[in-house]
Write an enzyme that holds these catalytic residues in place. Structure first.
Site, PDB file in Angstrom:
ATOM      1  N   TYR A  48       0.755  -1.144   0.007  1.00 41.86           N
ATOM      2  CA  TYR A  48       0.017   0.164  -0.170  1.00 41.86           C
ATOM      3  C   TYR A  48       0.858   1.224  -0.068  1.00 41.86           C
ATOM      4  O   TYR A  48       1.858   1.435   0.725  1.00 41.86           O
ATOM      5  CB  TYR A  48      -0.896   0.097   1.270  1.00 41.86           C
ATOM      6  CG  TYR A  48      -1.992  -1.014   1.154  1.00 41.86           C
ATOM      7  CD1 TYR A  48      -2.379  -1.744  -0.014  1.00 41.86           C
ATOM      8  CD2 TYR A  48      -2.770  -1.339   2.051  1.00 41.86           C
ATOM      9  CE1 TYR A  48      -3.305  -2.518  -0.173  1.00 41.86           C
ATOM     10  CE2 TYR A  48      -3.825  -2.183   2.350  1.00 41.86           C
ATOM     11  CZ  TYR A  48      -3.971  -2.886   1.027  1.00 41.86           C
ATOM     12  OH  TYR A  48      -5.131  -3.755   1.064  1.00 41.86           O
ATOM     13  N   SER A 202     -13.971  -4.443  -0.482  1.00 45.40           N
ATOM     14  CA  SER A 202     -14.809  -3.497  -1.345  1.00 45.40           C
ATOM     15  C   SER A 202     -16.215  -3.907  -1.059  1.00 45.40           C
ATOM     16  O   SER A 202     -16.939  -4.309  -1.976  1.00 45.40           O
ATOM     17  CB  SER A 202     -14.417  -3.891  -2.852  1.00 45.40           C
ATOM     18  OG  SER A 202     -15.068  -2.819  -3.649  1.00 45.40           O
ATOM     19  N   PRO A 203     -16.678  -3.807  -0.027  1.00 44.78           N
ATOM     20  CA  PRO A 203     -18.043  -4.263   0.470  1.00 44.78           C
ATOM     21  C   PRO A 203     -19.318  -3.579   0.098  1.00 44.78           C
ATOM     22  O   PRO A 203     -20.324  -4.097   0.048  1.00 44.78           O
ATOM     23  CB  PRO A 203     -17.728  -4.205   2.099  1.00 44.78           C
ATOM     24  CG  PRO A 203     -16.804  -3.119   2.531  1.00 44.78           C
ATOM     25  CD  PRO A 203     -15.907  -3.278   1.261  1.00 44.78           C
ATOM     26  N   GLY A 205     -18.911  -2.596  -3.253  1.00 50.34           N
ATOM     27  CA  GLY A 205     -18.922  -2.710  -4.494  1.00 50.34           C
ATOM     28  C   GLY A 205     -19.007  -1.540  -5.479  1.00 50.34           C
ATOM     29  O   GLY A 205     -18.578  -0.309  -5.153  1.00 50.34           O
ATOM     30  N   PHE A 208     -21.738   3.045  -6.397  1.00 52.13           N
ATOM     31  CA  PHE A 208     -21.437   4.406  -6.530  1.00 52.13           C
ATOM     32  C   PHE A 208     -20.297   4.899  -7.561  1.00 52.13           C
ATOM     33  O   PHE A 208     -20.162   6.120  -7.759  1.00 52.13           O
ATOM     34  CB  PHE A 208     -21.345   5.032  -5.402  1.00 52.13           C
ATOM     35  CG  PHE A 208     -22.399   4.625  -4.166  1.00 52.13           C
ATOM     36  CD1 PHE A 208     -23.861   5.074  -4.503  1.00 52.13           C
ATOM     37  CD2 PHE A 208     -22.299   4.027  -3.148  1.00 52.13           C
ATOM     38  CE1 PHE A 208     -24.772   5.005  -3.632  1.00 52.13           C
ATOM     39  CE2 PHE A 208     -23.098   3.573  -2.205  1.00 52.13           C
ATOM     40  CZ  PHE A 208     -24.414   3.956  -2.536  1.00 52.13           C
ATOM     41  N   GLU A 210     -19.947   2.960 -10.846  1.00 53.20           N
ATOM     42  CA  GLU A 210     -20.280   2.427 -12.193  1.00 53.20           C
ATOM     43  C   GLU A 210     -21.818   2.728 -12.310  1.00 53.20           C
ATOM     44  O   GLU A 210     -22.617   2.773 -11.483  1.00 53.20           O
ATOM     45  CB  GLU A 210     -19.881   1.319 -12.660  1.00 53.20           C
ATOM     46  CG  GLU A 210     -18.268   0.854 -12.123  1.00 53.20           C
ATOM     47  CD  GLU A 210     -18.196  -0.531 -12.475  1.00 53.20           C
ATOM     48  OE1 GLU A 210     -18.995  -1.539 -13.154  1.00 53.20           O
ATOM     49  OE2 GLU A 210     -17.064  -1.112 -12.325  1.00 53.20           O
TER      50      GLU A 210
END
Length: 289
Positions: A48, A202-203, A205, A208, A210
């Site tokens: 990171y 990435s819960p 998804g 917001f 795509e």
């Protein structure tokens, strides 16, 4: 030996160079706010920020004065990037015993801590040797440098391979209302059967991020649900994950403390059965089988 993770994990991927570029004071304040809100588990990876965020977090954590035993720190290893301080010609994975041990020790130094609560293999490699991985994991545990060992983005068979040699505590996978495959391909069932803790990166998804038929359907439904439950859409989406009996722990990538505080409301939202299935329905665009 046991470990208690917070119901939502704070993902530190974007705290540093890759996004917010928090100063030491800002990152220290973020740590304090997370703990105040009940988020005590922090998720890292050596890569990171181009191999810089762990060091920035470590400095901020020491500055914060928070007791080490009051938090849980996760990190990942194995990805050899061409970015940052690495002189690699091609991105690849390295799961040799020496590399795993050296990477874990590097994370300890950067995070300014004596131990990691969990060390994960970041992504599977076709060349990984389960015996060598197990030797590294057991040595790190025996020396008190890690408490638990797990994987990330591994399939069931890949997890079985590692589990045949050493204990696998968790698997951090992609899972959300727009990425439901682990719910259908047996991954969550497998983890439940084998006592492996699922974590979801990435819960929220891509709802917001795509604009497509799937996200349009879900957004329309969420407009109704936010009114019904009197919470924001991201809280609904997290509560949908938490409702699953596998005991999934979402890793929130938000860098906004107010948003993280709000997202913790998901712990107390119990979606009605038909509302839970309505989200699944709108995700796939059809009635459930």
């Amino acid at each position: 030996m046991d470990i208690k993770l917070s119901p939502i994990i704070a993902g530190a991927m974007n705290w540093g160079e890759w996004s917010r570029k928090f100063s030491t004071a800002e990152m220290s304040e973020m740590i304090h706010k997370c703990i105040e809100y009940g988020i005590t588990t922090f998720d890292h990876a050596d890569i990171y920020g181009g191999y810089t965020t762990e060091g920035e977090f470590g400095k901020a954590f020491t500055h914060s004065g928070v007791k080490r035993e009051d938090v849980q720190i996760i990190s990942k290893c194995g990805i050899q990037h061409t970015i940052g301080t690495r002189n690699n010609k091609v991105k690849h994975y390295d799961y040799s015993k020496d590399y795993i041990i050296n990477s874990a020790e590097g994370s300890l130094k950067n995070l300014e801590t004596d131990y990691l609560d969990i060390l994960l293999l970041h992504r599977p490699s076709p060349l990984m040797d389960a015996d060598e991985i197990a030797e590294a994991a057991e040595e790190l545990k025996a020396e008190g440098k890690i408490r638990f060992f797990g994987v990330s983005n591994f399939t069931n068979s890949q997890t079985d391979l590692i589990k045949s040699r050493t204990e696998v505590f968790c698997n951090q996978i992609e899972f959300s209302a727009t990425h439901i495959e682990p719910m259908l391909d047996g991954s969550l069932d497998y983890m439940t059967l084998n006592g492996i803790k699922p974590m979801a990166w990435s819960p929220i998804g891509c709802i917001f991020k795509e604009d497509n038929e799937q996200t349009q359907r879900l957004k329309k439904l969420l407009l109704e649900l936010v009114v019904k439950y009197e919470v924001t859409a991201d809280v609904i989406l997290l509560s949908w994950i938490l409702r699953h009996p596998a005991g999934i722990v979402p890793v929130s990538g938000s860098t906004n403390p107010d948003r993280l505080k709000n997202q913790m409301k998901a712990v107390d939202v119990q979606l009605e059965l038909e509302d839970w299935f309505a989200i699944w329905t709108e995700s796939i665009g059809n009635k459930v089988p």
